[in-house]
Design a protein around this motif. Sequence first.
Motif, short mmCIF file in Angstrom:
data_model
loop_
_atom_site.label_atom_id
_atom_site.label_comp_id
_atom_site.label_asym_id
_atom_site.label_seq_id
_atom_site.Cartn_x
_atom_site.Cartn_y
_atom_site.Cartn_z
N THR A 1 64.12 24.78 65.59
CA THR A 1 62.90 24.86 66.22
C THR A 1 62.79 24.09 67.37
OG1 THR A 1 61.81 23.06 64.35
CG2 THR A 1 62.03 25.55 64.07
N ASP B 1 61.79 28.69 70.64
CA ASP B 1 61.54 27.62 69.59
C ASP B 1 61.91 28.21 68.35
OD1 ASP B 1 60.29 25.97 71.25
OD2 ASP B 1 58.67 27.04 71.86
N THR B 2 62.34 29.38 68.08
CA THR B 2 62.66 29.83 66.65
C THR B 2 64.06 30.52 66.87
OG1 THR B 2 60.27 30.43 66.54
CG2 THR B 2 61.96 31.74 64.88
N GLY C 1 63.15 34.38 56.59
CA GLY C 1 63.61 33.25 57.33
C GLY C 1 64.51 32.35 56.47
N GLY D 1 68.05 26.34 60.37
CA GLY D 1 66.99 26.78 61.37
C GLY D 1 66.63 25.86 62.35
N SER E 1 61.44 36.93 63.33
CA SER E 1 61.80 35.18 62.67
C SER E 1 62.08 35.38 61.06
CB SER E 1 60.55 34.45 62.91
OG SER E 1 59.12 35.22 62.23
N LYS E 2 61.93 36.59 60.45
CA LYS E 2 62.01 36.61 58.96
C LYS E 2 63.12 37.42 58.75
CE LYS E 2 57.97 34.63 58.31
NZ LYS E 2 58.00 33.39 57.45
#
Length: 455
Positions: free
Chosen positions: A310, A252-253, A364, A308, A337-338
């Motif tokens: 998701t 999901d990321t 991110g 991005g 994630s960052k």
Amino acid sequence: CFAPPPLTSSVQPFVSSCLLPPASTPLIIRARPSHTATHSHFCSSYNSCTAARQARIPQARTTIMIKHAALLLALLCAVYATSWVVVDKDFTSIALANSFHAPKTGWVIGSSASLQPQILYTSDGGDNFDNVGLADSSVGAFFSADTTPDGKTGIAGGFGFFGLPCGAYMQDGKTWNVTHAGREIVCALTDANAIDSEHLVMTGVWAEPLDFAGNGVQVSTDGGKSWKSRNWLQGEGEAGPVAKYSSFVDIDTGFVTGGSFPQKPMQKSDEYLQISRYLRRHKKGGWSLTPREEMVQDYTGYVGIIAGATNAAKDFKVLVNLTHEGLYFNQIQCADSKNCWAAAEGVDKNTLQDAGWIYHTTDGWNTYDVQLTVEGGAVVAMSMKNATFGWAGGAMLEGGITGTFWQTTDGKSWSQTSDALRNFFVFDISTVDEGDAYASGVTSAGLSSFARYQT
């Protein structure tokens, strides 16, 4: 005094050979690029060699010779122990991708000139390879590969058309099967992510019965058995920026990179798929690097995108859009994630000369900075072990291709290593740990090279 260990590989690597001479001859030290097994044997054998020599050389001469030999051999061992070395080159095939999570064991993946799958496994750091191929197909051409840290699950993205598979997956650490059976028409999946044993992602473009202009990622949530196409909505197929690479922290990321670059009109007599600004796959078979005179140095024709992804890549959001800035993005690697790093290539807007960059974010991609600018080169490969240590690779292009590596030990600054590899365009890197890494790439003749870094 000693003999190097025997090699049984069908593709012989270069091997170091260092000899201490008979007492009646001057001291001679010979060296060729090393493979680690022989290098270790050589260095560990030096003390016993010295003892044997002392028994036969007059003492007055022994002291001087041994001191000089010890110094030179120590320097030689130190250099070869911490450098990039080509262990295999000029395969009769091309292998653009590799995946290693352990110092000695991993995969190098590509295809032969006749489009037979090259899925090569090594358990000795590339000294020997076993081509396991595909369990259910005799054809295949692959661009990308990734495996899970336990080595059991793997995914490879391919160049498929009319029966040539778009990809392959593995679930037992040894057997590879084709993906998309019966669905593929045309595809070029240039990146692969093995997130875990169930979640796999391939990135690129495709045409299939229900999606003739696919551009984005394809996702599997059942370990490679079935796939869903997710367009990243940056334009259809070649009409807009093309999705090229991705890095998913979890299903999901994720972050997807790509873009577009100007090209001269394609000649009908020589149709090809332009994989990157520098690499072509010819539709009649074979590969080549794009001649420099055919590259377009107009920076306004470039678009670089980072988006991005998701909700299992059902949703995309553009985070970085560099239009008319002279670059597009290549491989991306995220530690979480960052914290992410993205390689880029193109032309410098001021000089209109080749250039490469490393972009970086700590939030991110809400904000970002440029950690490295390479004038006269390209940065293609990116492999971070964690938030502080990793490798980037590409090539310097002036006066011919020279494979080049940059290393970071703090996640902030990059240092170019001194051991550049002539005639080696780096396209993929696996960072195992601070002492072990592997790189695959292409020579000027369109053949494979495979290099190893070991301490």
